[in-house]
Scaffold this active site. Structure first.
Site, PDB file in Angstrom:
ATOM      1  N   GLY A 266       0.906  -1.209   0.108  1.00  0.00           N
ATOM      2  CA  GLY A 266       0.087  -0.002   0.006  1.00  0.00           C
ATOM      3  C   GLY A 266       0.676   1.183  -0.011  1.00  0.00           C
ATOM      4  O   GLY A 266       2.045   1.275  -0.074  1.00  0.00           O
TER       5      GLY A 266
ATOM      6  N   GLY B  79       2.486   3.615   1.483  1.00  0.00           N
ATOM      7  CA  GLY B  79       3.159   3.851   2.907  1.00  0.00           C
ATOM      8  C   GLY B  79       3.817   5.249   3.029  1.00  0.00           C
ATOM      9  O   GLY B  79       3.768   5.748   3.993  1.00  0.00           O
TER      10      GLY B  79
ATOM     11  N   LYS C 261       3.907  12.683  -2.390  1.00  0.00           N
ATOM     12  CA  LYS C 261       4.808  11.593  -1.787  1.00  0.00           C
ATOM     13  C   LYS C 261       5.670  12.320  -0.616  1.00  0.00           C
ATOM     14  O   LYS C 261       6.230  13.202  -0.828  1.00  0.00           O
ATOM     15  CB  LYS C 261       5.754  11.000  -2.928  1.00  0.00           C
ATOM     16  CG  LYS C 261       6.619   9.816  -2.440  1.00  0.00           C
ATOM     17  CD  LYS C 261       7.350   9.252  -3.733  1.00  0.00           C
ATOM     18  CE  LYS C 261       8.164   8.064  -3.422  1.00  0.00           C
ATOM     19  NZ  LYS C 261       8.542   7.194  -4.575  1.00  0.00           N
TER      20      LYS C 261
ATOM     21  N   GLY D 169       6.201   7.609   6.696  1.00  0.00           N
ATOM     22  CA  GLY D 169       5.655   8.034   5.822  1.00  0.00           C
ATOM     23  C   GLY D 169       6.167   9.162   5.370  1.00  0.00           C
ATOM     24  O   GLY D 169       5.493   9.967   4.430  1.00  0.00           O
TER      25      GLY D 169
ATOM     26  N   ARG E 292      -1.557   0.085  -9.936  1.00  0.00           N
ATOM     27  CA  ARG E 292      -0.434  -0.802 -10.469  1.00  0.00           C
ATOM     28  C   ARG E 292      -0.711  -2.207 -10.701  1.00  0.00           C
ATOM     29  O   ARG E 292      -2.045  -2.515  -9.971  1.00  0.00           O
ATOM     30  CB  ARG E 292       0.701  -0.531  -9.371  1.00  0.00           C
ATOM     31  CG  ARG E 292       0.153  -0.555  -8.091  1.00  0.00           C
ATOM     32  CD  ARG E 292       1.379  -0.092  -7.076  1.00  0.00           C
ATOM     33  NE  ARG E 292       1.173   1.745  -7.026  1.00  0.00           N
ATOM     34  CZ  ARG E 292       1.937   2.260  -6.873  1.00  0.00           C
ATOM     35  NH1 ARG E 292       3.018   1.939  -6.495  1.00  0.00           N
ATOM     36  NH2 ARG E 292       1.830   3.538  -6.962  1.00  0.00           N
TER      37      ARG E 292
ATOM     38  N   ASP F 147       4.574  -4.336  -7.457  1.00  0.00           N
ATOM     39  CA  ASP F 147       3.790  -3.273  -7.006  1.00  0.00           C
ATOM     40  C   ASP F 147       4.466  -1.821  -7.610  1.00  0.00           C
ATOM     41  O   ASP F 147       3.969  -0.692  -7.304  1.00  0.00           O
ATOM     42  CB  ASP F 147       3.799  -3.018  -5.401  1.00  0.00           C
ATOM     43  CG  ASP F 147       5.389  -3.316  -4.816  1.00  0.00           C
ATOM     44  OD1 ASP F 147       6.023  -4.222  -5.106  1.00  0.00           O
ATOM     45  OD2 ASP F 147       5.925  -2.189  -4.422  1.00  0.00           O
ATOM     46  N   ASN F 148       5.253  -1.927  -8.376  1.00  0.00           N
ATOM     47  CA  ASN F 148       6.162  -0.699  -8.908  1.00  0.00           C
ATOM     48  C   ASN F 148       5.793  -0.653 -10.477  1.00  0.00           C
ATOM     49  O   ASN F 148       6.503  -0.173 -11.566  1.00  0.00           O
ATOM     50  CB  ASN F 148       7.559  -0.760  -8.815  1.00  0.00           C
ATOM     51  CG  ASN F 148       7.761  -0.203  -7.405  1.00  0.00           C
ATOM     52  OD1 ASN F 148       7.171   0.203  -6.536  1.00  0.00           O
ATOM     53  ND2 ASN F 148       8.961  -0.851  -6.775  1.00  0.00           N
TER      54      ASN F 148
END
Length: 762
Positions: free
Chosen positions: A244, A246, A267, A280, A344, A428-429
């Protein structure tokens, strides 16, 4: 914490930090006392609650009477204060009471930059070429909108389920695609650099006075609805369960004047339910690297997410860059990202059942109804041509998967042609719309090495430059498995088989442009392969070696033979010498090829690979190719010792011979095309050929040492180099003349940069 107390004398005490939401702002109040007694803490919370319903100046400092005078002290380093989130009742109703334990250095005046220790990442001496290159404020154009005028249509949060839990704490999030979150404020935000072309996607007039507050998250743009996305992923080949957002936050979807939909994202804006053990936050070095590379890739013509801004602050976090226990404080920095979507491959893996290898499962395992909802949303919103062309769900899903496979193949082909190494190609990327996503420990190829590992965290060598096409194909297999409840693998396999042909089609199409070929002729692929072998043998620079090919003139066919004029021969000789200049010296070459594994260990692992290959991951080997590469290094080492050059003079002579041999083949190939090709009428002139090649071979890429130089200056509050590099990268194909002394941008890495390394923490 040392603060000014009664009578102007420093008084020891405790600072309690609160922030609250009011009039679309996140406001602060600092409550100070000399004690942490429960009575005073209760008073603090009552006061903060009262402040949340009024409009006090921000920040507001209230000092409780000290219960006991503390001895006077002299500050050494800024100490830390815990801060808690306290919002208005309306905000709590929607997002819940937000608490955070991020550490903030707070002083009565300014926050000093902590002293940093020198490491192998030390840069060159600074020169006095620091004239400002910051973008000058522009007047608002008629088509532009202010922050307050942007049009948001947050379709994702309307269509996809949002986590009903409003508390922001780390947890598993089942049966939801998003979780409501809130940006954590920072102290003294300031703009580092902006991308006007990226912000133009939003039709945004980025008022310099408003950018630091809005793009740090301290003040919310009207219409945003911050949320964090839930996804899973295969990391370094193993299913890791829930991951997720993060450190990232969906803000909303802007509809621009052309009715285009662009997702806006932060981000580094603070914790989310997916932050796990992290805070985070992102820091200046990683944020500036991502910003510069996102924009560089776009202007190189590579599909990518965009970066609109970098805003840093006087809030600090501890970072252990090399995972060696040596932490240092770094500035919290927020980057604004823009894309059609940040969904993604891993977004579709939250439905995965328990993995046999890792024992982990997705938080929404078995929820086929939610899988269908996410799939339909993705196709209808981002692949409308597929949605409209097919009436049945099965046809839509098959066509969607086919297009994702093809886009992914085209994307990685583009990477290989500009020498880009992603570094962390986990599922996930991988963007579901075929964009370069999540810039972490990336690198552009310099001295050519197909086994380049740009991520020091990749101990197993899974994500080498050469392996990227196959890894992307493997990720497409995992996407097919994620979709298998609604798209059988027997059907998707046929689409997966189209990956390699599409990759080769796009790759060689681009290579033909890079080499200046118009017609396809026999032997072309072998000639291209020989060029890469020559670069690897000599250690030549990837970008510069390709760029200089346009300087080679087209051979003139004379009646008495094929030899060109003296001018042409002189230019060929000059290019050959230039290619030799791009090679690494003997010492650097030996260091590069030095095996990392002791020979005894390597032999033991090779034996294990032959008998019990499934046990290799227990010894940190996730890719058996690493063992083959290490063995090859030992063989090369033995060969070099026996027959290789012994000094730099001998190496240059060897390199010149290698390049002369290849150059002869290349000149012959060019002459055949321009004298024998059947469609010679379509061939460009000499100048046209040069133009085609120079549009395919960039003069500038974001080399690690260029990024590091900009980072070091930015960490000293000098953002001129970051602006200068950005200006260079938005026009990477144009020749430039530099007047900034040692600040070169188109040369192989200098000696001080030889030890630069980037890890997943970067």
């Amino acid at each position: 914490m040392l603060l000014g107390g009664g009578g102007g004398k420093p008084v020891g005490g405790r600072l309690h930090y609160y922030y609250y939401y009011h009039n679309n702002n996140i406001n602060y109040c600092y409550l100070f006392s000399s004690s942490s007694s429960s009575r005073l803490l209760h008073q603090h919370r009552k006061l903060a609650s009262a402040l949340a319903t009024t409009t006090p100046p921000s920040p507001f400092l209230w000092c409780a009477p000290p219960l006991q005078q503390q001895p006077q002290q002299q500050p050494q380093q800024p100490q830390q204060a815990t801060r808690e989130g306290l919002f208005s009742s309306n905000h709590q109703k929607r997002f819940g009471h937000y608490t955070s334990s991020h550490q903030l250095p707070i002083t009565t005046t300014t926050t000093p930059t902590p002293t940093t220790t020198t490491t192998a990442m030390e840069g060159p001496p600074h020169t006095d070429d620091d004239e400002t290159t910051q973008q000058q404020p522009q007047e608002k154009q008629a088509h532009q909108k202010t922050f307050e005028e942007l049009t948001f249509d947050n379709k994702a949060l309307r269509v996809l389920p949002v986590d009903p839990e409003s508390q922001n704490y780390v947890r598993q999030v089942p049966d939801s695609i998003f979780s409501r979150v809130w940006p954590t404020p920072v102290l003294h935000p300031k703009t580092v650099v902006l991308s006007p072309s990226a912000l133009a996607l939003l039709d945004l007039f980025a008022d310099p006075q408003k950018v630091p507050q809005y793009f740090s998250g301290n003040k919310l743009i009207p219409g945003v609805e911050p949320a964090a996305h839930c996804y899973c992923g295969y990391q370094f080949g193993y299913f890791s369960g829930q991951l997720g957002d993060g450190a990232t936050m969906y803000l909303g979807e802007v509809i621009n004047n052309n009715s285009e939909r662009w997702e806006l994202q932060f981000k580094g804006a603070g914790k989310t339910p997916y932050s796990r053990t992290a805070d985070g936050r992102k820091v200046l070095r990683s944020s500036l690297r991502e910003f510069l590379c996102s924009e560089a890739m776009h202007h190189l013509g590579v599909p990518t997410t965009r970066a609109g801004s970098v805003v840093t602050s006087s809030t600090f976090v501890d970072r252990d860059m090399f995972y060696n226990g040596n932490t240092k404080q770094e500035r919290c920095t927020i980057i604004t990202r823009i894309a059609q979507t940040f969904i993604r491959f891993g977004s579709f893996e939250i439905f995965k059942a328990t993995d046999k290898q890792t024992g982990r499962k997705g938080p929404s395992a078995g929820n086929i109804e939610l899988l269908i909802t996410l799939l339909n949303y993705t196709i209808e919103t981002f692949y409308p041509e597929i949605w409209n062309a097919h009436s049945s769900a099965s046809d839509r899903y098959l066509a969607f998967y086919r297009e994702v496979v093809l886009r992914t193949a085209r994307l990685v082909a583009a990477w290989q042609c500009v020498g880009f190494c992603h570094g962390v190609l986990n599922t996930d990327n991988m963007s579901i719309v075929g964009l370069t996503l999540d810039y972490g420990p990336f690198g552009f190829m310099e001295h050519y090495d197909p086994q380049l590992i740009c991520n020091t965290s990749d101990d197993g060598g899974r994500y080498t430059f050469e392996a990227q096409p196959e890894i992307c194909r493997w990720n497409c297999i995992k996407l097919a498995e994620a979709l298998s409840p609604v798209l059988p693998l027997s059907e998707s396999k046929g689409e997966l088989d189209k990956f390699q042909p599409e990759f080769e089609r796009v790759y060689y199409e681009k290579m033909y442009q890079k080499f200046g070929f118009v017609e396809k002729m026999e032997g072309d692929r072998e000639l291209i392969t020989d060029f890469f072998i020559a670069m690897q043998t000599t250690g030549a620079d990837f970008t510069n070696s390709f760029r200089c090919l346009s300087r080679i003139p087209i051979p003139q066919h004379n009646e008495g033979g094929t030899s060109g004029s003296g001018v042409e021969n002189a230019e060929v000789d000059a290019v050959t010498e230039y290619l030799c200049d791009q090679g690494s010296n003997l010492a650097a070459r030996k260091a590069k090829n030095e095996p990392k594994m002791p020979l005894a260990t390597l032999k033991a692992l090779i034996s294990l690979a032959q008998t019990n290959p499934h046990m290799l991951p227990m010894f940190g080997v996730t890719n058996p190719q690493v063992l083959i590469n290490e063995l090859a290094k030992y063989e090369q080492q033995d060969k070099a010792t026996a027959t290789g050059p012994t000094n730099d003079v001998e190496k240059r002579q060897h390199d010149k011979q290698v390049w002369q041999e290849w150059m002869g083949k290349y000149l012959d190939r060019l002459q055949r095309e321009y004298t024998q090709a059947p469609s010679s009428a379509t061939q460009p002139s000499g100048e046209g050929r040069v133009a085609i090649m120079n549009k395919a071979n960039p003069k500038f890429v974001l080399r690690n040492y260029i990024a590091q130089r900009a980072i070091q200056r930015a960490e000293e509050d000098n953002f001129s180099e970051a602006q200068r590099v950005y200006d260079l990268l938005v026009d990477p194909f144009t020749e430039r003349n530099f007047v900034h002394g040692v600040n070169h941008y188109d040369t192989p890495p200098p000696s001080w940069a030889s030890d630069l390394c980037v890890s997943c923490s970067s």
